[in-house]
Design an enzyme around this catalytic site. Structure first.
Site, PDB file in Angstrom:
ATOM      1  N   LYS A 111      11.637 -12.475 -12.803  1.00  0.00           N
ATOM      2  CA  LYS A 111      11.513 -12.174 -11.357  1.00  0.00           C
ATOM      3  C   LYS A 111      10.540 -13.130 -10.687  1.00  0.00           C
ATOM      4  CE  LYS A 111      12.724  -7.335 -11.948  1.00  0.00           C
ATOM      5  NZ  LYS A 111      12.689  -7.253 -13.420  1.00  0.00           N
ATOM      6  N   SER A 166      17.039  -1.692  -8.112  1.00  0.00           N
ATOM      7  CA  SER A 166      17.746  -0.448  -8.446  1.00  0.00           C
ATOM      8  C   SER A 166      16.912   0.816  -8.272  1.00  0.00           C
ATOM      9  CB  SER A 166      18.240  -0.521  -9.886  1.00  0.00           C
ATOM     10  OG  SER A 166      17.148  -0.700 -10.773  1.00  0.00           O
ATOM     11  N   ASP A 191      14.061  -4.495 -23.766  1.00  0.00           N
ATOM     12  CA  ASP A 191      12.672  -4.243 -23.358  1.00  0.00           C
ATOM     13  C   ASP A 191      11.891  -3.514 -24.452  1.00  0.00           C
ATOM     14  OD1 ASP A 191      13.051  -5.472 -20.863  1.00  0.00           O
ATOM     15  OD2 ASP A 191      13.817  -3.627 -19.982  1.00  0.00           O
ATOM     16  N   GLY A 207      20.575  -0.737 -14.022  1.00  0.00           N
ATOM     17  CA  GLY A 207      20.474   0.652 -13.579  1.00  0.00           C
ATOM     18  C   GLY A 207      21.560   1.548 -14.157  1.00  0.00           C
ATOM     19  N   GLY A 246      23.132   3.927 -16.853  1.00  0.00           N
ATOM     20  CA  GLY A 246      22.613   4.797 -17.906  1.00  0.00           C
ATOM     21  C   GLY A 246      21.349   5.490 -17.462  1.00  0.00           C
ATOM     22  N   PHE A 247      20.234   5.105 -18.029  1.00  0.00           N
ATOM     23  CA  PHE A 247      18.971   5.813 -17.814  1.00  0.00           C
ATOM     24  C   PHE A 247      18.620   6.011 -16.335  1.00  0.00           C
ATOM     25  CE2 PHE A 247      14.680   7.128 -18.508  1.00  0.00           C
ATOM     26  CZ  PHE A 247      14.690   7.661 -19.778  1.00  0.00           C
ATOM     27  N   ASP A 266       6.832 -16.904  -6.636  1.00  0.00           N
ATOM     28  CA  ASP A 266       5.608 -17.610  -6.243  1.00  0.00           C
ATOM     29  C   ASP A 266       5.963 -18.740  -5.267  1.00  0.00           C
ATOM     30  OD1 ASP A 266       2.874 -18.585  -6.339  1.00  0.00           O
ATOM     31  OD2 ASP A 266       2.727 -17.626  -8.310  1.00  0.00           O
ATOM     32  N   ASP A 306       6.765 -22.660  -4.214  1.00  0.00           N
ATOM     33  CA  ASP A 306       7.727 -23.566  -4.859  1.00  0.00           C
ATOM     34  C   ASP A 306       7.164 -24.315  -6.062  1.00  0.00           C
ATOM     35  OD1 ASP A 306       6.081 -25.076  -3.195  1.00  0.00           O
ATOM     36  OD2 ASP A 306       7.714 -26.192  -2.228  1.00  0.00           O
ATOM     37  N   GLY A 361      20.691   6.217 -13.925  1.00  0.00           N
ATOM     38  CA  GLY A 361      21.703   7.029 -13.251  1.00  0.00           C
ATOM     39  C   GLY A 361      22.997   6.325 -12.886  1.00  0.00           C
TER      40      GLY A 361
HETATM   41  O1  NUP Z   1      16.510  -3.983  -9.653  1.00  0.00           O
HETATM   42  C1  NUP Z   1      16.290  -4.097 -10.851  1.00  0.00           C
HETATM   43  N1  NUP Z   1      16.285  -3.012 -11.643  1.00  0.00           N
HETATM   44  C2  NUP Z   1      16.072  -3.086 -13.002  1.00  0.00           C
HETATM   45  O2  NUP Z   1      16.091  -2.039 -13.674  1.00  0.00           O
HETATM   46  C3  NUP Z   1      16.093  -5.357 -11.437  1.00  0.00           C
HETATM   47  C4  NUP Z   1      15.888  -5.460 -12.813  1.00  0.00           C
HETATM   48  N2  NUP Z   1      15.740  -6.658 -13.357  1.00  0.00           N
HETATM   49  N3  NUP Z   1      15.855  -4.311 -13.582  1.00  0.00           N
HETATM   50  C5  NUP Z   1      15.660  -4.448 -15.046  1.00  0.00           C
HETATM   51  O3  NUP Z   1      16.854  -3.999 -15.694  1.00  0.00           O
HETATM   52  C6  NUP Z   1      14.539  -3.608 -15.633  1.00  0.00           C
HETATM   53  O4  NUP Z   1      13.323  -4.319 -15.630  1.00  0.00           O
HETATM   54  C7  NUP Z   1      15.038  -3.379 -17.051  1.00  0.00           C
HETATM   55  O5  NUP Z   1      14.777  -4.521 -17.843  1.00  0.00           O
HETATM   56  C8  NUP Z   1      16.546  -3.276 -16.876  1.00  0.00           C
HETATM   57  C9  NUP Z   1      17.067  -1.864 -16.767  1.00  0.00           C
HETATM   58  O6  NUP Z   1      16.748  -1.168 -17.931  1.00  0.00           O
HETATM   59  P1  NUP Z   1      17.142   0.364 -18.184  1.00  0.00           P
HETATM   60  O7  NUP Z   1      16.778   1.133 -16.969  1.00  0.00           O
HETATM   61  O8  NUP Z   1      18.611   0.388 -18.485  1.00  0.00           O
HETATM   62  O9  NUP Z   1      16.303   0.740 -19.381  1.00  0.00           O
END
Ligand code: NUP
Length: 216
Positions: free
Chosen positions: A64, A119, A12, A173, A175-176, A67, A69, A178
């Site tokens: 994600k 997450s 990202d 989810g 690392g950063f 919309d 179909d 938690g």
């Molecule tokens: O439920 C979700 N949580 C989430 O963080 C679904 C996701 N697609 N993401 C994505 O996962 C979020 O957009 C980001 O690209 C990545 C988590 O990144 P980070 O929290 O490790 O920086």
């Protein structure tokens, strides 16, 4: 999908140089990269094609898709034609929307991941009450790949129970936000990690430490 070292990098970042710097430092250990809106909107969707040309990686497009179909079908077709190997699709939109994505991906010999529960804490209000139903809908539609949270292990465990042991779950989810890689991988096939790698002073070392933490 086979994910090297069970880690998917969420790339990202919004600058091309930074993206390539991170890929140079991590693709020794990684073969699956998640591309989302931040990098795609900053650099254009051709960044998917460029990364595929320069690195031997699979790309999951985290768009994600949510919309109707007919629109979903177009989004999936265009994204996969840029070179993405798979695309993440929301489940709350229902069967017709999700099926349109599945059918288009299959036509192109590619894959979808169905997003069940998210997450972040806010997901508890609207998604949590329906996430197991979303997972069950995925099973009924014959979907093999799912996204479920690393930050809520109890929920991840329940989603695994619904989708079964042969389904492939990837979990954001770690690392950063938690979540912990080792705990997550008890129920998930691969952990998605973004900021803990690309914002680290030494991304390669940060990734090595996460991989080590899975082994102990
Ligand atoms: O439920 C979700 N949580 C989430 O963080 C679904 C996701 N697609 N993401 C994505 O996962 C979020 O957009 C980001 O690209 C990545 C988590 O990144 P980070 O929290 O490790 O920086």
């Amino acid at each position: 999908m086979n994910v090297k070292n069970q880690i998917i990098l969420a790339l990202d970042v919004e600058e091309k140089n930074k993206a390539y710097e991170i890929l140079d430092q991590t693709t020794e250990y990684l073969d699956t990269i998640k591309i989302g809106y931040p990098i795609t909107l900053a650099l254009g969707p051709s960044i998917i094609t460029s990364i595929k040309e320069e690195y031997d990686v699979k790309i999951i497009a985290d768009f994600k898709v949510a919309d109707i179909d007919a629109t979903n079908e177009k989004i999936v077709k265009t994204t996969l034609n840029y070179g993405a190997d798979a695309i993440i699709v929301h489940g709350f939109t229902g069967e017709d929307s999700v099926l349109a994505c599945k059918n288009m991906a299959e036509k192109l010999d590619k894959e979808i991941f169905l997003l069940t529960e998210m997450s972040h804490p806010g997901a508890d209000k609207f998604l949590k009450p329906v996430s197991l139903d979303i997972a069950q809908m995925g099973v009924d539609l014959g979907i093999k790949n799912y996204v479920a949270p690393a930050t809520k292990i109890d929920r991840l465990k329940k989603i695994r129970e619904v989708v079964g042991k042969d389904s492939f779950i990837i979990s954001p989810g770690v690392g950063f936000q938690g979540g912990n890689a080792k705990d997550t991988l008890q129920y998930s096939n691969a952990a998605i990690v973004g900021r803990s790698i690309y914002n680290a002073s030494n991304p390669k070392k940060a990734l090595e430490e996460i991989i080590e933490s899975i082994k102990v």
